[in-house]
Design a protein around this motif. Structure first.
Motif, PDB file in Angstrom:
ATOM      1  N   GLU A  11      19.390 -34.792 -16.613  1.00 31.29           N
ATOM      2  CA  GLU A  11      20.981 -34.895 -16.478  1.00 31.29           C
ATOM      3  C   GLU A  11      21.965 -33.675 -15.739  1.00 31.29           C
ATOM      4  OE1 GLU A  11      23.539 -35.659 -19.865  1.00 31.29           O
ATOM      5  OE2 GLU A  11      22.140 -36.678 -20.474  1.00 31.29           O
ATOM      6  N   ALA A  16      21.482 -33.292 -11.677  1.00 30.61           N
ATOM      7  CA  ALA A  16      21.960 -34.104 -10.550  1.00 30.61           C
ATOM      8  C   ALA A  16      22.782 -33.410 -10.249  1.00 30.61           C
ATOM      9  CB  ALA A  16      22.169 -34.739 -11.499  1.00 30.61           C
ATOM     10  N   PRO A  72      16.163 -35.048  -8.104  1.00 33.97           N
ATOM     11  CA  PRO A  72      16.843 -35.142  -9.471  1.00 33.97           C
ATOM     12  C   PRO A  72      15.243 -34.636  -9.624  1.00 33.97           C
ATOM     13  CG  PRO A  72      17.370 -36.851  -7.430  1.00 33.97           C
ATOM     14  CD  PRO A  72      16.309 -35.289  -6.711  1.00 33.97           C
TER      15      PRO A  72
END
Ligand code: BG6
Length: 278
Positions: free
Chosen positions: A226, A229, A236
């Motif tokens: 997470e 990002a 990513p």
């Protein structure tokens, strides 16, 4: 001296026994490799090398603060990583190259604080960060040599050296004592471990011993999925390929310097055999 298409200048070091690349901005080493050994540092393939923007990889120098600006004004991780440092030392022998850079704060409440960073490049890598207070008042600083290591696959990386240490989990602010002999990575980690070295990192692509002097804290960081990002200059899935083990003076290990005083923090990274090598 060479420069990127975007105008960032760097020194390319080519020696029979090693190679390295150091940007003037941030005195940031982005590549180091001893002959016959694997690359020691990781840089994101998403890195655009833009003037004034922190470079994602290598060894950013967080100075004179680590994390958010204690005064709430400046950028995260200090002023030094986006400023130009001056080269003041360059020496070469048959077995090593030594380069020194300096940076001085001339404005703001931290004016008078300066740093020197010396790179000793050989069959290993040694960095010495000297912070001096040439102002007439006491100044507090924190710092980190925010090294990004290439681990091939973070899920197969092992980090030893944490057992028995107190740490602050920066994700929850909880304080704990580490019970694991070896850290494995299967989720976001962002911790300040207190105490001194050594650490051993072992991964499919790189095994290292990390020893420091003048440092009482080490940050262990991987953003996982997470947070990846939200990071600048980061793909990513880059979290799979890197681990930061940052030799520091941060958190409760931040330092106070009286006028005229200096503090020396050094770290040496030496290659260990790869776990699967004969
Ligand atoms: O994105 P930046 O400013 O380079 O910071 C990267 C990371 O640096 C680490 O040292 C911090 O512990 C993390 O909290 C932070 O996210």
């Amino acid at each position: 001296m060479a420069h990127t298409a975007s105008g960032l200048r760097y020194f390319e070091v080519q020696h029979p026994l090693l190679s390295a690349r150091i940007f003037e901005q941030g005195a940031q080493l982005v590549q180091f490799q001893s002959v016959g050994k694997p690359p020691m540092l990781w840089v994101s393939e998403a890195e655009p090398f833009k003037p004034g923007a922190a470079i994602r990889g290598g060894i950013p120098v967080c100075w004179p603060w680590f994390g958010p600006d204690p005064q709430g004004i400046g950028p995260a991780h200090g002023l030094a990583r986006t400023q130009t440092w001056q080269l003041y030392l360059a020496q070469q022998t048959d077995s090593s190259v030594c380069l020194g850079f300096r940076f001085q704060i001339t404005e703001s409440s931290m004016a008078g604080l300066g740093a020197e960073l010396v790179f000793e490049l050989s069959d290993r890598l040694r960095l010495t960060l000297i912070t001096h207070n040439r102002s007439e008042k006491r100044l507090t600083f924190s710092s980190a040599l925010h090294s990004y290591f290439p681990v091939g696959d973070i899920r197969q990386a092992l980090l030893s050296g944490a057992a028995g240490r107190q740490y602050t989990d920066s994700l929850s602010s909880a304080q704990s004592t580490e019970s694991e002999q070896q850290l494995v990575f299967d989720q976001e980690v962002d911790r300040i471990y207190y105490g001194s070295s050594p650490w051993q990192l072992c991964s499919p692509t790189l095994c290292l011993n990390i020893e420091s002097e003048g440092s009482g804290s080490t940050v262990v960081w991987n953003p996982w999925i997470e947070k990846s990002a939200r990071l600048s200059h980061f793909n990513p899935d880059d979290y799979l390929r890197m681990l930061c083990v940052e030799t520091a003076n941060c958190g409760a290990d931040s330092r106070l310097l009286e006028p005229g005083q200096q503090h020396v923090m050094a770290v040496e990274y030496s290659y260990l055999p790869l776990a699967n090598s004969p």
